[in-house]
Design a protein around this motif. Structure first.
Motif, short mmCIF file in Angstrom:
data_model
loop_
_atom_site.label_atom_id
_atom_site.label_comp_id
_atom_site.label_asym_id
_atom_site.label_seq_id
_atom_site.Cartn_x
_atom_site.Cartn_y
_atom_site.Cartn_z
N LYS A 189 32.63 58.18 92.74
CA LYS A 189 34.05 58.47 92.99
C LYS A 189 34.71 57.44 93.91
N ASP A 190 34.22 56.22 93.88
CA ASP A 190 34.82 55.12 94.66
C ASP A 190 34.75 55.33 96.17
N GLU A 206 35.00 67.15 90.99
CA GLU A 206 36.28 66.56 90.58
C GLU A 206 37.46 67.14 91.36
N GLU A 224 41.41 52.78 98.26
CA GLU A 224 42.73 53.34 98.00
C GLU A 224 43.45 52.33 97.14
N GLY A 225 43.56 52.64 95.85
CA GLY A 225 44.06 51.66 94.91
C GLY A 225 43.04 50.56 94.76
N LYS A 226 43.44 49.33 94.99
CA LYS A 226 42.52 48.20 94.93
C LYS A 226 42.01 47.79 96.30
N ASP A 242 42.45 63.38 97.42
CA ASP A 242 43.27 64.01 96.40
C ASP A 242 43.01 63.36 95.05
N THR A 243 43.73 63.80 94.02
CA THR A 243 43.48 63.32 92.66
C THR A 243 43.77 61.83 92.51
N LYS A 244 44.56 61.26 93.42
CA LYS A 244 44.87 59.83 93.36
C LYS A 244 43.97 59.00 94.29
N GLY A 245 42.98 59.67 94.89
CA GLY A 245 42.05 58.96 95.76
C GLY A 245 42.52 58.78 97.18
N ARG A 246 43.67 59.35 97.54
CA ARG A 246 44.17 59.23 98.90
C ARG A 246 43.38 60.13 99.84
#
Length: 337
Positions: A189-190, A206, A224-226, A242-246
Motif C-alpha cells: 500500500k505504498d 483496503e 503522497e502522490g509521487k 485515506d483512500t487517496k493515500g493522505r
C-alpha cells in the motif's frame, strides 16, 4: 467443580472442540503471564503438527513439469489452421531450432522464478476467522489477524537484514538486537515501517489502512502522490491513510484496543453498523446486509468477546436489539420489533 487447564484441554481448544465452559476456564487461566507463555508454547507445538497453511508451490511446479513432459498442447484448444501454399508454411531449420530453444528457455525461466519464490521465502497465512502467533528467527513475535499473509526470508534473516512483507493485519513485538539492526515491514500500500525494537500494529486492509504504536519508536516511510515522505511515530500515535493515500496522525490513550482481536475481543467506540459490516467482510469473508439505510448508521459501543462470526453476531444482536438471518455467506440484519 473447577475445570483444570491441562495440555490435553488446550489441544482440544486449539482444534476447535472445546465447550463454552472450557473456553471460559482457559480465558481465566490465560490471564496469568506464566500461563500465557505456556499457552503460546503449546499453541506453537500444535501448529507445527497441524499447519493451517501449506504452500502448494512444489505441487504446482511438479504438475507444470508433468504437463511439459506430456505435451503442453493438451492444455490448449487446437487453433484453426488456414491452408496456404506449402512454401509459405515451411520454416528454415535454423529458425525452427531457435524457436524451440527460446520456448525451452522461457519455460525454464518461469519455472525457476516460480520455484525460487518458494525456496527463498516462507509464507504464513491465516484463513477467515483465524489468528496465528509466529515466532521469527530473531526472537521477534508476530500475531497475524484473520485473512492475512506474512512473508519472511528463509535465509539471512537476522544476519543480513530483517525485512518482512505483510498483506492484511498483524501485531508486531520486535526484539532489539545488539547490532541495532533495523526491522522493516513492507506493505503493498505504498508505505513501510522501519523499527529497532518496539511493539506496534499494522493494517493494510483496503478500508482501514493504519499503523498504531504501543511502545518504542518507529519511522513510517510512505508516499503522497509521487512524493516520498517520512514520519517518526511516538507511543500512542495512530496513523491512518485515506483512500487517496493522505496521512492523518492522532493520539490514542488506549493503543492496546487496536490489537484486542489477539484475545478474541472486539472493542467498539461509537462504531457504526456499516463499519462493523466491513469487519465481518475482512475477518470472516461474510457480507453484512443491512435492510434499512438508517440502521446502517446505528452506533455500538462496548467490548465483546467472540471466537466465531456467529458468536459475535449473536452478541451484537442481543446487546443492540437486532435480529438477523443467515443465508450462505450473507447475514441479513434488521431491527427487532
Amino acid at each position: 467443580m473447577k475445570i483444570q487447564v491441562s495440555k490435553e484441554l488446550l489441544l482440544t481448544y486449539f482444534a476447535g472442540r472445546a465447550t463454552a465452559l472450557q473456553k471460559q476456564a482457559i480465558d481465566e487461566w490465560a490471564k496469568d503471564e506464566d500461563s500465557r507463555e505456556l499457552f503460546y508454547m503449546h499453541l506453537a507445538a500444535w501448529e507445527r503438527q497441524n499447519p493451517q497453511f501449506i504452500a502448494d508451490d512444489r505441487n504446482a511446479l511438479e504438475r507444470h513439469q508433468q504437463r511439459m513432459q506430456n505435451g503442453v498442447t493438451r492444455e490448449y484448444i487446437t487453433p484453426t489452421v488456414v491452408e496456404e501454399e506449402p512454401a509459405a508454411r515451411l520454416l528454415h531449420p535454423g529458425w525452427l531450432r531457435w524457436m524451440i530453444a527460446a520456448s525451452i528457455a522461457t519455460i525454464l525461466l518461469l519455472s525457476g522464478l516460480f520455484f525460487n519464490d518458494y525456496a527463498l521465502y516462507r509464507t504464513y497465512h491465516t484463513n477467515f476467522g483465524q489468528t496465528r502467533l509466529i515466532k521469527l528467527p530473531d526472537g521477534s513475535r508476530v500475531t497475524l489477524n484473520a485473512n492475512s499473509t506474512l512473508r519472511v526470508p528463509r535465509f539471512g534473516f537476522g544476519t543480513k537484514s530483517r525485512k518482512v512483507s505483510l498483506v492484511g493485519e498483524a501485531d508486531f513485538s520486535i526484539r532489539h538486537l545488539p547490532d541495532h539492526q533495523r526491522f522493516i515491514v513492507a506493505t503493498d500500500k505504498d508505505f513501510e515501517i522501519v523499527v529497532l525494537g518496539t511493539e506496534f500494529m499494522v493494517s493494510t486492509r483496503e478500508r482501514t489502512k493504519k499503523v498504531v504504536l504501543n511502545t518504542g519508536r518507529v519511522q513510517l516511510v510512505y508516499k503522497e502522490g509521487k512524493a516520498s515522505k517520512q514520519l517518526t511515530m511516538k507511543p500512542g500515535n495512530l496513523v491512518t491513510f485515506d483512500t487517496k493515500g493522505r496521512v492523518r496522525l492522532k493520539h490514542t490513550s488506549h493503543p492496546e484496543t487496536f490489537t484486542s482481536w489477539k484475545e478474541h475481543r472486539f472493542v467498539f467506540d461509537r462504531t457504526t453498523l456499516e463499519e462493523i459490516g466491513n469487519l465481518f467482510e475482512e475477518n470472516y469473508g461474510l457480507e453484512l446486509q443491512i435492510t434499512d439505510k438508517a440502521l446502517a448508521h446505528w452506533t455500538i459501543s462496548g467490548a465483546f468477546r467472540a471466537y466465531t462470526a456467529e458468536e459475535l453476531m449473536e452478541t451484537l444482536a442481543t446487546a443492540s436489539n437486532l435480529t438477523y438471518t443467515v443465508q450462505g455467506k450473507t447475514i441479513i440484519v434488521s431491527q427487532s420489533h
